[in-house]
Design an enzyme around this catalytic site. Structure first.
Site, PDB file in Angstrom:
ATOM      1  N   CYS A  96      55.126 -13.502 130.225  1.00 15.78           N
ATOM      2  CA  CYS A  96      54.894 -14.881 130.243  1.00 15.78           C
ATOM      3  C   CYS A  96      54.022 -15.410 128.958  1.00 15.78           C
ATOM      4  O   CYS A  96      53.648 -16.498 128.934  1.00 15.78           O
ATOM      5  CB  CYS A  96      54.625 -15.597 131.393  1.00 15.78           C
ATOM      6  SG  CYS A  96      53.282 -15.154 132.168  1.00 15.78           S
ATOM      7  N   HIS A 110      63.849 -23.778  93.422  1.00 17.21           N
ATOM      8  CA  HIS A 110      62.695 -23.254  94.271  1.00 17.21           C
ATOM      9  C   HIS A 110      62.294 -23.946  95.634  1.00 17.21           C
ATOM     10  O   HIS A 110      62.623 -23.384  96.449  1.00 17.21           O
ATOM     11  CB  HIS A 110      61.565 -23.109  93.433  1.00 17.21           C
ATOM     12  CG  HIS A 110      60.326 -22.756  94.223  1.00 17.21           C
ATOM     13  ND1 HIS A 110      59.305 -23.447  94.665  1.00 17.21           N
ATOM     14  CD2 HIS A 110      59.716 -21.367  94.330  1.00 17.21           C
ATOM     15  CE1 HIS A 110      58.370 -22.778  95.158  1.00 17.21           C
ATOM     16  NE2 HIS A 110      58.217 -21.745  94.888  1.00 17.21           N
TER      17      HIS A 110
END
Lengths: 898, 898
Positions: A845, A456
C-alpha cells in the site's frame, strides 16, 4: 587474440543487435534485410562498444577502429560506385548517432560529409544542379562547423540573415548559386576565426572528426540531462551510422519527410506525417519551416507516396507495432532512412492496441505489451469544457493531448522557478530545444508558434504526457520583450493561457477543464480503454485496490476498477475542519479520563466516516489502518502558537495567553527529534490504548450499522501500523478482538486483523509476526525510509539531484522500489510470512503500488494485490497484466515451498 | 494420561533440576544428596510448573496438586515422626518460595506453619520451653497474617511497640510468655478485624493458604518490578519449598545465620557471615537486630562452627564456586537450610577467580566463567582520596565497594526525581525494602543505619555495583523530618554526604574521589584483575578496541587494554570552544570558495588532533570516521538565536540583528524533519566534498608528519559513515585515495578505506559494498534506529517503560543488541561481506561493543573486534573470553564458506 570488431555493414545486421548497433543502426539493417538493399541507402555502423571504448580511453579512438572504418568505407564506395572526396563524382555520407534508446535531438548528426572545395564542383557537374551542390556544401560547412567544432549556431544564423538582407530575399530557397558560394566563403571564414584552422578539405579527416563529434555528444550536457530524465544508463554509449547520402533537396521531384504507419496523435489507422519538398530531413524535424501534411504527397509525388504507404504496412506487420519512419525522395525515388516503434500519446496507443487485435495483427497479450502503462494516466486528465463560453484565439497543431492552463512564462528557468513557488504555468516559446526540457517538467503544458507533430516540443511533450499545442502560426512570441501576441491579444508574463492539446485550441479565457468521462470527444477512446482494461483484468494475477479515505475517493476508485480499499488512513479524517478542535482537545487532555471524553466526541464522526466508506465499497474488502502519525501532527505549528501568544499578550488577553502557553507546553512535550522513528502507529496504540479503542468501536459499530441497514456485511480488515515486534501485534490484536466481541463480531468471519510490514525488523521477524496476522500489507514508503535511512521529506529536496548526478541513483527510491535493498526486505517478509501461513494475504500500500516498474516486481514477488491512489488504478491494472504476461505465474518468486 | 507430577521430595532432586525446582529447591536437594539427610531438614518442593499452571488457571490450584501435597506431607510426617497440627508434638514447617533465579526478599515465606492454639501448648510441653513455643506462634500468626492475608506490617509493628511500651521493655527478647500470649491474642484480633475471619486453626488450611500466597507473590508488584530490572521472564514461575522447621530460637544453644565460604566483600579465602543467637533466620536478614560476625561463633558454639566450616569447604568444592548459605543451629545441632553461588562484588569475584586457580579448584576458563563481566567496572571506579583531609563521622558496614558522594535524599521517589534533574544523590534510609529499588538505580550510593552485609540494602547495592554503607549505628534517620543526624552533624535533605563502601566510612566533607589506580588499598585487587584480564586475553578471539576522540581517551583506553581505536568521531573535534566559531563560519559560507576558506582554518587544528591520536596509539590501528552528523548540529539552537535577535533589536544593535537573521535563515535551510535519516555521513561527503577533502588532507598530513617525527607509521583506517549504496563508497574511496596520492601514501599499505555498516540496505548489499571496502565496522546504534524504526532520543523516554511493562522488550535494544532483528541484519552483512572478501575485517563500534550479552553474540557471529568506551574495555575483554569459552571458534557462525 582476434581484434575487436568495431564496425558492421548495414547488410549484415538485424534488429536484435540493438544493444550493439543502437536502435537506428539495428533498424536500418533490419529494413535493408526486409525491404531490399535498393530501398535503403547503404552504409555501416560503428558499434556502441566502440563508443564505450572511446570514453574509457579518455577520448582516443580504440585500436583498429580507424582501419575498420577505412575498410567499410571502401566497401561502401565500391557498392556506390563513387569515392568519398572524388572531385569528379563524390560519394557523400551522413554520419548519425544512434543509441540503444532513442534520444531525439540529443546526439549529433552531420550530413553531406565528403564535400570539399573540389568535390562540390564535381557534384554540381555530375548532377547538373549547381544550386543543389552549393546548397549541400553550405549546409555541410555550417553543420560540420557547428556540430564538430562548436561554431555557435547564432553566429551561423546571423551570417545567413545578413546575406539575405544584403540580397533582399526572405527565404533560404531564394538564395542563388552565387549567394550560396558567398555563404560558404563566409562560413569558412567564421570557421577559421572560431577554430583557428582552415575548414578541412580532406574527407577522411572530416569523417574522423564527425565520428568523434558523435561520440563526444554522448557525454554532452544535453544528452546527460536527457538520460537522467529518461533513466538511460550513461555507460551504454551511442553507435555511429555512416550512410550514403540521398538528397531530398534536389528540386521539386525530391523531398524529405517523416511518416507514421498510423496517426501518431489519435492512433487512427491512417498513415500520417509531414514532408517538405526540396528539403533535407533536418528541415522537417527542426520545425523551422512549416511542413505539409503527408496526405498532400499523394498529389505531388503519387508513386512515391503509394510505395511509402505499402512500406509502412510492411514495416508495421514486421515489427508488430506502429512505426515512425524517416524517408527521402530523391528525384522521384523513395529511400527509407530510419524506422522505429512510434512513441505515441495514450489515446493513440490504446486505439492501436484495440485496432491491432481487431485486425489480427496482434493478440491481446501482445497488444497490451505495446502500451506504456505510465502514460495512460493522461486519458484520465481533463480537457476544455466544450459547453463553456470561451474565445478561441488560434488553433495550432494538436501535438500532445489533454488540456492545461496557467500563467504564461517564456523561459524554462522561469517555469522551474514558478513551479517551485507552487504556481501553474504554461511554457510559451517560438520553438523548443533540448535545453528547455526542465521547463517541460515544471509546466502544465507547452505552446509554441513553430514546428509540427515531429518537432522537439511535440515529441518531448508526448513523451511526458504533457498537453502541447505547437506550430500556432497566429502566435508571435517576443522572447526579449517577455510578451507574446495572438490575434489582437497581448500575453504578458503571468497572464493566463489555456491550451487544448487534443484539439490545438488556444485561449486566454479561464475556461473550465472537464474530466474525460464527461468529454464527448473522448468517448471512443475511453471505450477502447475499457476494452484494454478488460483484457488486463483477464490476464493479470495481482489484485488492484485503492488508497482512499473518503466515500468520494472510494467511489471514484471503484469506477476506475479498484477491487477494494487497501489503505484507509484514518488520520486524514481527523484533519477535517470539524474534527480538528476535538482532536486537539483529545491531545491536550490532562489525563486518560479527559482524553476519553474528547474521544467520545470523535467516535460518532469516525463511525459515520466508516459507514460511508463501507457503503461505497459494498461487497469489496476495506482495509482500515488505525491511527498512524505522531500526535503532534494534529497540533498547530509552534511558531504559529508563539505568534498568537505574543499577540494575545499585547492585547492583554491574559486568559488566552495561559491557554496558548498550555498548548505550547504540550507541543514541546510531544515534539520529537525524529518523528518518523518516534511515537507513531502501534506505539501510540500501546501508549494510549483509549485512542485505538475509540477507533475500533467506531469501526465495528459502523460495520454492524451498515450490515443491518443494507443487508450486506462489510468485508472489514483492521490494520495495525508500524509493527516491529510480534508481541505488539499480539497485544493489539487481542485488544481489537475484545472490542469486536462487544459487537458480536467474530474474527476470521466478520473481520480480519493484519499488520503493515514497514520496518526492516518486521521483515526479518515476519514468520513470528504472521502468527498474529490474517494479512500483511507492505508499507513500502516507510520501509524505504527505514531500510535506506532516507527521510523522504529531507532527501528528495537536497540529496536526490546530487545522487542522480553522481549515478548513485537513477530515480527516487520513493518512485520505484529499490529492488536490491527494500525489495529484498519485502521478499524476505513475504517468504517468512508465508512460511508460517501458506495462504497469508499479502498487499502493498505504498505509493509504489501505482508504479509500473514496481508493480512488475511485486507480481514477481508473489504479492496478492497492490493498493494505489484512485487515478493510478487503471495504470496498475495494465501494469499488472504486463507483468503477468512477462512473468508467468509459475515463474514467480515469493511462494513458500517449505 | 498420567497425572502431572507437581511435587518432589528433597531426597529425590538434584542441582540440575533448577528450572523445575527453582534454585532453592534444587540446591536443598543437592545438599541433601551430598551432605546426607541428617544435615538438611526434610521436605518437598512444589514445582515451578505448578505455579505456571496456577497462574494460567486464573489462580486455581492445578488438578492433583492438593493430593500430591497431602501425600508428600504424609511422607514428611513419617520421616519426622511428627504430624502437622498434632496437639501433643506438632510438626512445624516452613513454606518458602524459590524461583529459578534468586529474587532476594521479593517472594513470600511463612515459617512455623502448623502451630495452632492447641499445638502451641504441645510444643511448649514437648520442648519444655513455653517462651520458645509462644514466640514461635506469635511469629507465625504475625507472618501468616501479613504474608497470606495482607495484614499491614505497620499495624503489626504498632501492636508490638504498644505492648513493649505497656510492659516497659525495649527488646523483643525481653517479652515473657504471658506477654507473648497477649501478643498472639492481639495479633489474632488484628487478623480478624482485617480479614473478617478468625485465624485458621486447621494446619491443612494454613498450608494451602501459604502455598497460594507464595504463588501469588510471584505476580506481586515488587516481584514484577524486580524481574523487570533483572530481566527475569514472568513465565518462569516460582517453586514452593515445604520444609520441616528447625529452630534457631530455642535458647542460647541455638542460632540462625548466613555464612559465605569466603569473605563476601573482599573474597579473602576465609569464611564469613553473620549470626544471631536465639533467633530465627528472618531476624538475621531483616537487618532489624545487629548481628554478630561469624568468627564469634567459634567461641559460642565451637563444634557447630567447625562443622559449618567443613561443610562450606565441601559445598565450595562441589559447586566449584563461592557459596552463600543459610544455617540454623538447634540446641547445638547444625542444619543447612540453603546454599547458592554467592553474589559478590567485583573485587571479591576477581579474588576468588585468582585464588580458585591457585588452589587448583578451577582452571582458568572455569574461573573466568565465575565472573560477572558487567560488574567488573566497579573496580575502575573511584574511592576516597586517602591523602585528603576529611572528618570521618561514623563507620558502618562496608557492604558494597566504591566511593560516592551527593546530596542526601531520604526517599526513593526523591532520588528518582533528583536524578531526573541531573543531580547526584545519596539515598539515606534506616533500612531499605523492595519498594526502594528504583531509588538505588537513581542514587550514586546507599547509606543505612541498620542491617549487615546480608541486609536488603547490601544485597541490592552489590548486585548493582553501587557503593553502599549500611548498619551505621551512629546514624539516626528521621524520615518524617527529612533529616538525619550522625554524631554532632545534622544532615538536611540536599546536604552533601560522602560514603566509602569499601571501608564503611561516612563523611559530610566534600572529599575528593580518587581513581582505583591511585588507590593503594586496591593494589592487590587491581593486580589480580590484571591476572584475570591476562587469562581473558589468552582465551578470547574477539579483538577489543576503543571509541576515542582525544589523545587522553586513547591513552586511558590503551592502559585498560585497548588494541587500537575502532572509532574516532571527528565531529567531536569541531565541538570544542576554539573550533566552533570556525565550524560555524564554514557552515554559514555562502559558496564553495568561502566554505573552503573556512575549512582551511580548521585543517591545521584537525591535523594536530590526528597527530596526537596517532602518537597515543603507536603501533595500533586507528580508525577515523569522516564527518557524520548533520551540519545543523554545529549551529546554535534556533530559540537561542531568536532570543538573541530580540535582545539585539531591543538594544538597537541593528547590524547584529542582520547577522543573527542570516544565522536563523541558515538554521532554517539546514533543519530537517528527521535529521537521523537526513543529510549526514556520506551524504554530506557527496554534497560538500570539500569538507571530506579537508578531513582527508588533515589525516594524511598528520600520518606523514607522525611517521617522519617518530619513525613509526600510523596504522590508519579511514571510515566512511552511513553508506547504503555501493556507489557511494566507490566515489568516496576514490576521493580519499586521490588525497592520499598527493601525500605519497598507498592504499592497502599505508592506510585502509572502509565503511560503517549501519543501514539495513547496507546489510542486504554488503557483498557489492565489500568490493570497495577494506573493512566493515557495524554501527549498531544506527542500525538499531533504522532497523527497528526507533529514534533513540524519542523512544527511550516515552516508549521503553511501556514496552517493558507490556513485555514487548525486556531491556532497551540500545543496551543489548536485538539479536533476532538487528543481530540478523548484522550477520547478513557479515556473511555477504565475507562472501566477496574472505578475510574482510569486521568490527562493531556501537555501544553494544561494551555490553557482555552483545559481545557474546558478536563473537558467535564471526566479528573480528568490538570497539567500546575506554572504561568498558576490560569488561569487553572478559566478556569476549567468556564467549570464546562458551562458543569455541569452530562453532561460530558468520564465516562464509562459499
Amino acid at each position: 587474440m582476434a581484434a575487436t570488431t568495431w564496425v558492421q555493414d548495414f547488410a549484415d545486421g538485424r534488429r536484435e543487435q540493438r544493444e550493439l548497433l543502437g536502435g537506428k543502426g539495428a533498424n536500418v539493417a533490419e529494413m535493408t534485410r526486409i525491404l531490399g538493399a535498393d530501398k535503403v541507402p547503404a552504409g555501416f555502423t560503428i558499434t556502441t562498444e566502440a563508443c564505450v571504448a572511446y570514453m574509457r580511453g579518455e577520448r582516443t579512438l580504440p585500436d583498429g577502429l580507424e582501419e575498420q572504418v577505412a575498410a567499410a568505407l571502401a566497401r561502401l564506395e565500391e557498392r556506390a560506385g563513387r569515392r568519398l572526396g572524388d572531385p569528379q563524382d563524390p560519394l557523400l555520407v551522413s554520419v548519425r548517432s544512434g543509441a540503444r534508446e532513442s534520444m531525439p535531438g540529443m546526439l549529433d548528426t552531420v550530413l553531406n560529409l565528403g564535400l570539399t572545395d573540389a568535390s562540390v564542383e564535381g557534384l554540381a557537374a555530375r548532377t547538373s544542379n549547381p544550386r543543389f551542390a552549393w546548397d549541400s556544401y553550405r549546409r555541410f560547412v555550417q553543420m560540420y562547423g557547428n556540430v564538430v567544432k562548436g561554431v555557435p549556431g547564432e553566429a551561423i544564423e546571423e551570417e545567413i540573415a545578413r546575406l539575405k538582407r544584403e540580397q533582399g530575399v526572405v527565404l533560404d530557397t531564394e538564395l542563388d548559386v552565387a549567394a550560396l558560394q558567398e555563404l560558404v566563403t563566409r562560413f569558412k571564414g567564421l570557421y577559421e576565426r572560431t577554430t583557428g584552422e582552415a575548414f578541412p578539405q580532406d574527407p577522411q579527416e572530416q569523417l574522423a572528426g564527425a565520428i568523434r563529434a558523435v561520440f563526444d555528444s554522448w557525454t554532452g550536457d544535453r544528452a546527460v540531462q536527457y538520460r537522467r530524465i529518461n533513466r538511460i544508463p550513461d555507460d551504454w554509449g551511442t553507435a555511429v551510422n555512416v550512410q550514403q547520402m540521398v538528397f531530398g533537396n534536389k528540386g521539386d521531384t525530391s523531398c524529405s519527410g517523416v511518416a507514421f504507419s498510423r496517426d501518431e496523435v489519435t492512433g487512427e489507422p491512417e498513415p500520417s506525417g509531414d514532408f517538405l519538398v526540396n528539403a533535407q530531413g533536418e528541415d522537417v524535424v527542426s520545425g523551422v519551416r512549416n511542413t505539409q501534411d503527408l496526405a498532400a504527397m499523394a498529389q505531388v509525388m503519387p508513386d512515391a507516396h503509394d510505395e511509402l504507404l505499402e512500406i509502412l504496412r510492411t514495416l508495421e506487420r514486421h515489427y508488430g507495432d506502429m512505426q515512425d519512419t524517416e524517408f527521402t525522395v530523391e528525384e522521384g525515388r523513395l529511400y527509407m532512412l530510419q524506422t522505429r516503434n512510434a512513441k505515441r500519446p495514450a489515446q493513440a496507443a490504446v486505439r492501436f492496441a484495440v485496432d491491432a487485435v481487431d485486425e489480427g495483427l496482434l493478440d491481446r497479450s501482445q497488444a497490451l505489451l505495446t502500451l506504456d502503462a505510465e502514460g495512460l494516466e493522461t486519458l484520465l486528465h481533463p480537457t476544455f469544457d466544450r459547453s463553456a463560453d470561451y474565445r478561441v484565439l488560434g488553433i495550432g497543431v494538436n501535438a500532445s493531448p489533454g488540456a492545461a492552463k496557467g500563467a504564461a512564462v517564456f523561459t524554462a528557468e522561469e517555469a522551474v522557478a514558478a513551479a517551485a513557488r507552487g504556481e501553474k504555468v504554461i511554457l510559451v516559446r517560438p520553438f523548443t530545444e533540448a535545453d528547455d526540457v526542465a521547463g517541460f517538467h515544471a509546466a502544465q503544458g507547452i505552446l509554441t508558434s513553430e514546428g509540427g507533430k515531429a518537432s522537439h516540443a511535440a515529441l518531448v511533450a508526448r513523451g511526458m504526457g504533457k498537453p502541447c499545442v505547437c506550430g500556432a502560426t497566429d502566435l508571435q512570441v517576443d522572447l526579449p520583450g517577455h510578451v507574446a501576441r495572438i490575434g489582437d491579444v497581448l500575453i504578458r508574463e503571468g497572464d493566463l493561457v489555456a491550451i487544448n492539446g487534443t484539439t490545438g485550441e488556444i485561449t486566454t479565457d479561464d475556461v473550465p477543464l472537464v474530466e474525460p468521462s464527461q468529454d464527448p470527444a473522448m468517448a471512443g477512446v475511453l471505450e477502447r480503454f475499457e476494452t484494454v482494461l478488460g483484457w488486463a483484468d483477464e490476464l493479470r494475477v495481482l489484485g488492484v485496490r485503492t488508497n482512499a479515505d473518503t466515500p468520494e475517493d472510494a467511489a471514484k476508485a471503484r469506477e476506475l476498477g479498484a477491487e477494494g480499499i487497501g489503505l484507509c488512513r484514518t488520520e486524514h479524517m481527523f484533519m477535517e475542519a470539524d474534527r480538528q478542535p476535538k482532536m486537539r482537545r483529545m491531545i491536550m487532555a490532562g489525563d486518560e479520563a479527559e482524553r476519553r471524553a474528547a474521544l467520545e466526541e470523535l467516535r460518532p464522526l469516525q463511525q459515520a466516516d466508516f459507514e460511508g466508506l463501507f457503503e461505497a465499497m459494498t461487497g469489496q474488502p476495506v482495509t482500515i489502518r488505525l491511527l498512524d502519525p505522531p500526535l503532534h501532527e494534529f497540533l498547530p505549528k509552534k511558531e504559529e502558537v508563539g505568534e498568537e501568544l505574543h499577540e494575545a499578550y499585547a492585547a492583554k488577553r491574559y486568559h488566552r495567553v495561559g491557554v496558548l502557553a498550555d498548548v505550547l507546553e504540550r507541543i514541546e512535550t510531544l515534539s520529537e527529534a525524529n518523528p518518523m522513528l518516534g511515537t507513531r502507529g502501534v506505539r501510540l496504540g500501546l501508549l494510549y490504548p483509549e485512542i485505538f479503542e475509540m477507533q475500533a468501536e467506531a469501526i465495528f459499530a459502523a460495520a454492524v450499522a451498515v450490515r443491518s441497514r443494507t443487508g450486506s456485511a462489510p468485508k472489514l480488515e483492521v490494520m495495525i501500523p508500524l509493527v516491529g515486534y510480534e508481541r505488539e501485534l499480539e497485544l493489539m490484536r487481542g485488544f481489537v478482538v475484545a472490542v469486536a466481541d462487544r459487537h458480536g463480531l467474530t474474527i476470521g468471519e466478520d473481520y480480519l486483523v493484519g499488520t503493515m510490514i514497514e520496518l526492516p525488523r518486521a521483515c526479518f521477524l515476519a514468520d513470528s509476526i504472521a502468527d498474529h496476522a490474517d494479512f500483511f500489507s507492505f508499507g513500502t514508503n516507510d520501509l524505504t525510509q527505514t531500510g535506506l535511512g532516507f527521510s523522504r521529506d529531507d532527501i528528495e529536496g537536497k540529496i536526490l539531484a546530487r545522487y542522480i548526478e553522481f549515478k548513485v541513483l537513477d530515480r527516487s527510491p520513493f518512485e520505484t522500489i529499490d529492488t536490491p535493498g527494500v525489495g529484498q526486505m519485502l521478499r524476505m517478509g513475504a517468504w517468512l510470512g508465508r512460511k508460517t501461513k501458506q495462504d497469508l494475504k499479502l498487499g502493498v500500500c505504498g505509493e509504489h503500488g501505482g508504479d509500473p516498474d514496481s508493480i512488475a516486481f511485486f507480481h514477481d514477488s508473489g504479492i496478492d494485490y497492490v493498493s494505489c491512489s484512485p487515478f493510478r488504478v487503471p495504470i496498475a491494472r495494465v501494469a499488472a497484466a504486463q507483468a503477468a504476461i512477462r512473468i508467468p505465474l509459475g515463474e514467480r518468486a515469493g511462494r513458500a515451498t517449505d
